[in-house]
Scaffold this motif. Structure first.
Motif, PDB file in Angstrom:
ATOM      1  N   CYS A   1       0.851  -1.191   0.000  1.00  0.00           N
ATOM      2  CA  CYS A   1       0.000   0.000   0.000  1.00  0.00           C
ATOM      3  C   CYS A   1       0.891   1.247   0.000  1.00  0.00           C
ATOM      4  O   CYS A   1       2.009   1.212   0.521  1.00  0.00           O
ATOM      5  N   GLY A   2       0.353   2.318  -0.550  1.00  0.00           N
ATOM      6  CA  GLY A   2       0.987   3.639  -0.435  1.00  0.00           C
ATOM      7  C   GLY A   2       2.404   3.680  -0.971  1.00  0.00           C
ATOM      8  O   GLY A   2       2.697   3.205  -2.080  1.00  0.00           O
TER       9      GLY A   2
ATOM     10  N   SER B   1       4.946   2.029  -0.023  1.00  0.00           N
ATOM     11  CA  SER B   1       5.499   0.684  -0.227  1.00  0.00           C
ATOM     12  C   SER B   1       5.063   0.121  -1.583  1.00  0.00           C
ATOM     13  O   SER B   1       5.800  -0.632  -2.220  1.00  0.00           O
TER      14      SER B   1
ATOM     15  N   ILE C   1       5.433  -5.937   0.875  1.00  0.00           N
ATOM     16  CA  ILE C   1       6.326  -4.863   1.321  1.00  0.00           C
ATOM     17  C   ILE C   1       5.575  -4.001   2.322  1.00  0.00           C
ATOM     18  O   ILE C   1       4.463  -3.536   2.035  1.00  0.00           O
ATOM     19  N   SER C   2       6.173  -3.789   3.486  1.00  0.00           N
ATOM     20  CA  SER C   2       5.520  -2.947   4.494  1.00  0.00           C
ATOM     21  C   SER C   2       6.533  -2.402   5.490  1.00  0.00           C
ATOM     22  O   SER C   2       7.270  -3.170   6.105  1.00  0.00           O
TER      23      SER C   2
ATOM     24  N   GLY D   1       4.902  -3.264   8.931  1.00  0.00           N
ATOM     25  CA  GLY D   1       4.606  -4.681   9.116  1.00  0.00           C
ATOM     26  C   GLY D   1       3.254  -4.917   9.753  1.00  0.00           C
ATOM     27  O   GLY D   1       2.952  -6.039  10.183  1.00  0.00           O
TER      28      GLY D   1
ATOM     29  N   THR E   1       0.193  -3.250   8.356  1.00  0.00           N
ATOM     30  CA  THR E   1      -0.889  -2.769   7.493  1.00  0.00           C
ATOM     31  C   THR E   1      -1.920  -3.877   7.264  1.00  0.00           C
ATOM     32  O   THR E   1      -1.585  -4.964   6.774  1.00  0.00           O
TER      33      THR E   1
ATOM     34  N   VAL F   1       5.317  10.547   9.701  1.00  0.00           N
ATOM     35  CA  VAL F   1       4.266   9.737   9.082  1.00  0.00           C
ATOM     36  C   VAL F   1       4.554   9.528   7.593  1.00  0.00           C
ATOM     37  O   VAL F   1       4.323   8.452   7.047  1.00  0.00           O
ATOM     38  N   ALA F   2       5.095  10.550   6.947  1.00  0.00           N
ATOM     39  CA  ALA F   2       5.432  10.406   5.522  1.00  0.00           C
ATOM     40  C   ALA F   2       6.693   9.553   5.404  1.00  0.00           C
ATOM     41  O   ALA F   2       7.734   9.872   5.969  1.00  0.00           O
ATOM     42  N   SER F   3       6.579   8.501   4.673  1.00  0.00           N
ATOM     43  CA  SER F   3       7.675   7.542   4.566  1.00  0.00           C
ATOM     44  C   SER F   3       8.796   8.078   3.670  1.00  0.00           C
ATOM     45  O   SER F   3       8.546   8.558   2.564  1.00  0.00           O
TER      46      SER F   3
ATOM     47  N   GLN G   1      13.630   0.014   1.130  1.00  0.00           N
ATOM     48  CA  GLN G   1      12.851  -1.045   0.466  1.00  0.00           C
ATOM     49  C   GLN G   1      13.399  -1.281  -0.942  1.00  0.00           C
ATOM     50  O   GLN G   1      13.620  -2.429  -1.358  1.00  0.00           O
TER      51      GLN G   1
ATOM     52  N   LEU H   1       2.798  11.854  -4.088  1.00  0.00           N
ATOM     53  CA  LEU H   1       2.186  11.414  -2.822  1.00  0.00           C
ATOM     54  C   LEU H   1       2.776  12.191  -1.641  1.00  0.00           C
ATOM     55  O   LEU H   1       2.047  12.645  -0.749  1.00  0.00           O
ATOM     56  N   LYS H   2       4.106  12.344  -1.654  1.00  0.00           N
ATOM     57  CA  LYS H   2       4.762  13.083  -0.554  1.00  0.00           C
ATOM     58  C   LYS H   2       4.206  14.499  -0.470  1.00  0.00           C
ATOM     59  O   LYS H   2       3.929  14.995   0.613  1.00  0.00           O
TER      60      LYS H   2
ATOM     61  N   GLU I   1       0.492  14.510   0.865  1.00  0.00           N
ATOM     62  CA  GLU I   1       0.212  14.127   2.248  1.00  0.00           C
ATOM     63  C   GLU I   1       0.730  15.111   3.269  1.00  0.00           C
ATOM     64  O   GLU I   1       0.118  15.277   4.319  1.00  0.00           O
TER      65      GLU I   1
ATOM     66  N   VAL J   1      -1.523   1.660   9.366  1.00  0.00           N
ATOM     67  CA  VAL J   1      -2.951   1.599   9.037  1.00  0.00           C
ATOM     68  C   VAL J   1      -3.435   0.183   9.329  1.00  0.00           C
ATOM     69  O   VAL J   1      -3.405  -0.700   8.476  1.00  0.00           O
TER      70      VAL J   1
HETATM   71  C1  F6R Z   1       3.204   7.441   2.693  1.00  0.00           C
HETATM   72  C2  F6R Z   1       2.949   6.434   3.695  1.00  0.00           C
HETATM   73  C3  F6R Z   1       1.873   5.415   3.466  1.00  0.00           C
HETATM   74  C4  F6R Z   1       2.417   4.024   3.739  1.00  0.00           C
HETATM   75  C5  F6R Z   1       1.322   2.965   3.619  1.00  0.00           C
HETATM   76  C6  F6R Z   1       1.863   1.576   3.797  1.00  0.00           C
HETATM   77  O1  F6R Z   1       4.226   8.285   3.054  1.00  0.00           O
HETATM   78  O2  F6R Z   1       3.614   6.380   4.697  1.00  0.00           O
HETATM   79  O3  F6R Z   1       1.391   5.506   2.165  1.00  0.00           O
HETATM   80  O4  F6R Z   1       3.464   3.770   2.833  1.00  0.00           O
HETATM   81  O5  F6R Z   1       0.330   3.226   4.579  1.00  0.00           O
HETATM   82  O6  F6R Z   1       2.448   1.402   5.056  1.00  0.00           O
HETATM   83  P1  F6R Z   1       3.399   0.214   5.372  1.00  0.00           P
HETATM   84  O7  F6R Z   1       4.587   0.317   4.507  1.00  0.00           O
HETATM   85  O8  F6R Z   1       3.723   0.347   6.831  1.00  0.00           O
HETATM   86  O9  F6R Z   1       2.634  -1.057   5.088  1.00  0.00           O
END
Ligand code: F6R
Length: 366
Positions: free
Chosen positions: A58-59, A61, A104-105, A108, A110, A156-158, A165, A242-243, A246, A363
């Motif tokens: 998701c997102g 990942s 991919i997470s 871990g 989601t 929060v923003a990855s 990854q 996306l960055k 968000e 999430v």
């Molecule tokens: C974006 C962001 C989200 C996560 C998504 C998946 O910056 O953080 O889009 O990438 O919620 O989360 P994970 O990788 O924890 O499964």
């Protein structure tokens, strides 16, 4: 706790050279021509016999998964499909005991990704996890895996989770390519050597911070923004958009550059900033003509170019230079200025960078 930075996000952006090095440690051994990852070695036969690899995420990942699709198919010639975990889990997907699911997470945890894993396991597939959080639910539910060593990601923003990854997935692609003989020995060795240069090149890309801040000051009030990239950098465009969305709440969209003419180009006028990831390799002439198309419609061009570039520089309103690297490995580098751009714009707009509205770090509900 923020190590002298104003926000966790900025700290985590700057940690990337170190955490990529951590992710390589014990795995990338260019002098010996070896990539060593226990989760792959122990299951090599399964990877070599697989009909296809499905990647669910998701997102951000999911964007790493798209980069991995291009790299695994190119290097190891194994068919790859990328799925939003939330779609995969509810659509009776075609997956069986001859298939591999890579989940991919970062967290871990989601919920949708976890459900995709459970479904794939029920259908007999071999499930491999790429997680950051050690001992997380996804790490435990998968048959095997490889951790990213990004360390705790608080923003929060990855950011650093994304680049680590891609790092892990590129190592996997190269290991599989070696086993399958799908890359020549010289290309394989060249990629291993180049992988080793990534931390220093990320460091160099980070030096564009001041330049990026100046660009952020110009566009901080833009209501919209487009991001374009081709090939390996198409997912980078999606991630850049996306960055921005968000953390700055500016509407942004990422597209493969050639899709512009199929609709989005109608949006372009003198008010539209367009961020173009324009590496000077495989598709350079194509990307130059995409930039010309935007210019002809008075769009404002912010280009991420390879050091020494001249053609795109001549057309663009702003350029951000990043070091040269093989295009397949470039997403880790080209992502850096886009992270910084969204960060600075969000700060200038007084947004809560580390805790954007409506978002949670993991999430755990669908
Ligand atoms: C974006 C962001 C989200 C996560 C998504 C998946 O910056 O953080 O889009 O990438 O919620 O989360 P994970 O990788 O924890 O499964």
């Amino acid at each position: 706790e923020k190590g002298g930075y104003d926000h966790f996000m900025l700290k985590e952006i700057h940690e990337q050279p170190d955490v990529i090095t951590d992710t390589f440690r014990g795995r990338l051994l260019p002098e010996q021509g070896i990539i060593r990852m226990a989760g792959i070695e122990d299951n090599l036969e399964k990877f070599l016999k697989a009909d296809k690899i499905t990647i669910a995420a998701c997102g951000t990942s999911w964007h790493a998964a798209l980069v991995a699709e291009y790299i695994i198919e190119e290097f190891a010639r194994i068919p790859v499909e990328v799925e939003y975990a939330s779609e995969f889990r509810y659509r009776n997907p075609i997956i069986s005991e001859n298939d591999i699911l890579i989940a991919i997470s970062q967290s871990g945890e989601t919920a949708d990704t976890l459900a995709a894993i459970k479904l794939a396991k029920e259908r007999g597939a071999f499930v491999f996890g790429v997680c950051n959080v050690v001992g997380s639910s996804i790490a435990r539910e998968t048959h095997a895996g490889a951790y990213t060593h990004a360390g705790p990601e608080i923003g929060v923003a990855s950011t650093k989770a994304f680049t680590t990854q891609i790092t892990v997935l590129t190592l996997i692609a190269l290991r599989l390519a070696k086993a399958k003989g799908t890359l020549s020995n010289s290309d394989y060795q060249m990629y291993l050597n180049e992988m080793g240069t990534i931390p220093a090149k990320v460091e160099e890309a980070l030096k564009q911070n001041e330049e990026v801040l100046k660009i952020a000051q110009v566009y901080k009030d833009a209501p919209n923004c487009l991001y374009l990239g081709r090939g390996y950098n198409y997912p980078v465009a999606l991630e850049g958009a996306l960055k921005l969305k968000e953390i700055s709440y500016i509407h942004a969209e990422g597209y493969p550059a050639a899709e512009m003419k199929h609709g989005p180009i109608a949006l372009i006028d003198e008010h539209m900033p367009v961020v173009v990831v324009a590496q000077n390799q495989n598709h350079y002439d194509k990307i130059v003509s995409n930039v010309q198309e935007i210019k002809a419609r008075n769009g404002k061009i912010i280009a991420v170019v390879t050091k020494g570039d001249t053609q795109v520089r001549d057309l663009a309103d702003h350029v951000i230079e990043v070091p040269s690297i093989s295009e397949a490995l470039s997403p880790i580098i080209t992502t850096i200025p886009l992270q910084l751009l969204s960060y600075h714009i969000a700060v200038l707009r007084n947004c809560n960078v580390d805790q954007p509205r409506n978002l949670a770090k993991s999430v755990t509900v669908e």
